[in-house]
Design an enzyme around this catalytic site. Structure first.
Site, PDB file in Angstrom:
ATOM      1  N   CYS A 120       0.827  -1.226   0.000  1.00 27.24           N
ATOM      2  CA  CYS A 120       0.000   0.000   0.000  1.00 27.24           C
ATOM      3  C   CYS A 120       0.855   1.267   0.000  1.00 27.24           C
ATOM      4  O   CYS A 120       0.353   2.355  -0.270  1.00 27.24           O
ATOM      5  CB  CYS A 120      -0.929   0.002   1.199  1.00 27.24           C
ATOM      6  SG  CYS A 120      -1.969  -1.465   1.255  1.00 27.24           S
ATOM      7  N   HIS A 261      -3.457   6.858   2.668  1.00 29.10           N
ATOM      8  CA  HIS A 261      -3.863   5.594   2.063  1.00 29.10           C
ATOM      9  C   HIS A 261      -5.261   5.234   2.567  1.00 29.10           C
ATOM     10  O   HIS A 261      -5.534   5.276   3.766  1.00 29.10           O
ATOM     11  CB  HIS A 261      -2.851   4.507   2.435  1.00 29.10           C
ATOM     12  CG  HIS A 261      -3.346   3.147   2.109  1.00 29.10           C
ATOM     13  ND1 HIS A 261      -3.865   2.827   0.869  1.00 29.10           N
ATOM     14  CD2 HIS A 261      -3.441   2.013   2.864  1.00 29.10           C
ATOM     15  CE1 HIS A 261      -4.246   1.565   0.882  1.00 29.10           C
ATOM     16  NE2 HIS A 261      -4.005   1.054   2.073  1.00 29.10           N
ATOM     17  N   ASN A 291     -10.248  -0.201  -0.847  1.00 31.49           N
ATOM     18  CA  ASN A 291      -8.804  -0.087  -0.590  1.00 31.49           C
ATOM     19  C   ASN A 291      -8.087  -0.551  -1.865  1.00 31.49           C
ATOM     20  O   ASN A 291      -8.134  -1.729  -2.213  1.00 31.49           O
ATOM     21  CB  ASN A 291      -8.458  -0.977   0.609  1.00 31.49           C
ATOM     22  CG  ASN A 291      -6.969  -1.010   0.917  1.00 31.49           C
ATOM     23  OD1 ASN A 291      -6.136  -0.692   0.060  1.00 31.49           O
ATOM     24  ND2 ASN A 291      -6.631  -1.423   2.118  1.00 31.49           N
TER      25      ASN A 291
END
Ligand code: COA
Length: 334
Positions: A120, A261, A291
């Site tokens: 990520c 994020h 996500n």
């Protein structure tokens, strides 16, 4: 001293993004696994996500299109770039890298090109690295991409992960600028590999940790201990944000947008409350995209940039955390 060794700054000349057309809603998912729209919204903030059509879309096509849009916005061509970095853990092949194919597709040959695997944190690692390489005098114009086709490594029967993830790419074009006050003012990148078992994508049986051996696992699919990652993310997000603001001499008033994020809206909200940040400074689009791992920060940056919400002179922050475990931040002035 040659001109490339003089102190310089780094200008973000343009941004771009790409998401697949296909929308997968919570309602669609509730027909695939035992879950509900209510549970997913309450626990994650996600309402829908975008999913690649594997016959024609993937990390490469999204990366190519996101960077093409960033180049358009920058009024530049692929041939103006001398480096392309793609942050991803879902490249189609181990070799060639996604970045080399993007370079060829956009006419950037012989620009250097490579991928980095920081989960990520992929986009923040890549853009921090690009700023450092430009300031070092080695490169003049860098295309940075964070991209992930997580749908290709999702176990669609696992409700603990399938509800979370989506596909996306975000990109930026950075160029060397004579003004040393612009670009990345402060950055950190860190990792703790001792906690890797919280989130991994096994290729072989031997990659599966002892504690997970009793559970059915499909090789090549993402495996996650949601609770462990949640605990890590809440603490690390707050810690990294506090550090970035302190080191850059900023507070909740003087800082501009905080682009974090998009992992789970509860993680973002918990950190926002602890740091007493006003809601309008913490951008959230996880409701629309889920996500998207390395795709998320670049996608948020592009949406904010195009909406005119990145103000000149007011520093903004990018922050990410994820598999590895990894974390990263960058404070930028444009
Ligand atoms: N739908 C309905 N119920 C579900 C569910 C789903 N999709 N997933 C889990 N549940 C159930 C569990 O079985 C459990 O039931 P029980 O109490 O009867 O045992 C209950 O809901 C709570 O499960 P839990 O795993 O504690 O949920 P949670 O609040 O931790 O939320 C995540 C799960 C995955 C949403 C959350 O842990 C998370 O977001 N973690 C971080 C993930 C992340 O950010 N990963 C990427 C790296 S940045």
């Amino acid at each position: 001293m040659t001109s490339s060794q003089l102190p310089c700054g780094v200008r973000i000349r343009g941004t771009g993004s790409c998401v697949p057309e296909r929308v997968l809603t919570n309602h669609d998912l509730s027909k695939m696994v035992d879950t509900s729209d209510e549970w997913i919204v309450q626990r994650t903030g996600i309402r829908e996500r975008r999913i690649c059509d594997p016959a024609r879309e993937g990390t490469f096509t999204m990366s190519r299109d996101a960077l093409a849009r960033a180049l358009d916005a920058a009024k530049m061509k692929g041939s103006d770039l001398d480096l392309i970095i793609v942050g991803t853990v879902t490249g189609e092949m181990a070799c060639p890298s996604v970045a080399t194919r993007v370079g060829a597709a956009l006419g950037a040959v012989p620009a250097a090109a490579f991928d980095i695997a920081a989960a990520c944190c992929g986009f923040v690692y890549a853009i921090n690295l690009a700023d450092t390489l430009i300031r070092a005098g080695r490169f003049r114009a860098v295309g940075v991409v964070g991209a992930e086709a997580l749908s290709t490594i999702t176990d669609w029967a696992d409700r603990g992960t399938s509800i979370l993830f989506g596909d996306a790419a975000g990109a930026a074009v950075l160029v060397r600028d004579p003004d040393p006050r612009i670009g990345c003012l402060y950055q950190t990148m860190g990792a703790d590999g001792s906690a890797w078992e919280s989130l991994y994508i096994p290729r072989h049986e031997r990659d599966i940790p002892e504690k997970d051996r009793a559970n059915p696992i499909t090789l090549g699919n993402l495996r996650m201990n949601g609770k462990e990652v949640f605990r890590f993310a809440v603490n690390k997000f707050r810690e990294v944000m506090e550090d970035a603001l302190t080191q850059a001499g900023l507070d909740s008033q003087s800082v501009g947008q905080i682009i974090c994020h998009q992992s789970n809206v509860r993680i973002i909200e918990a950190a926002r409350e602890r740091l007493a940040l006003p809601p309008e400074k913490l951008y959230i689009n996880i409701d629309k995209y889920g996500n998207t791992s390395a795709g998320s920060v670049g996608l948020c940056l592009d949406e904010l940039w195009r909406a005119g919400k990145i103000e000149p002179e007011r520093p903004f922050v990018m922050v990410a955390f994820g598999g590895g475990l990894t974390w990263a931040s960058g404070v930028w002035r444009v």
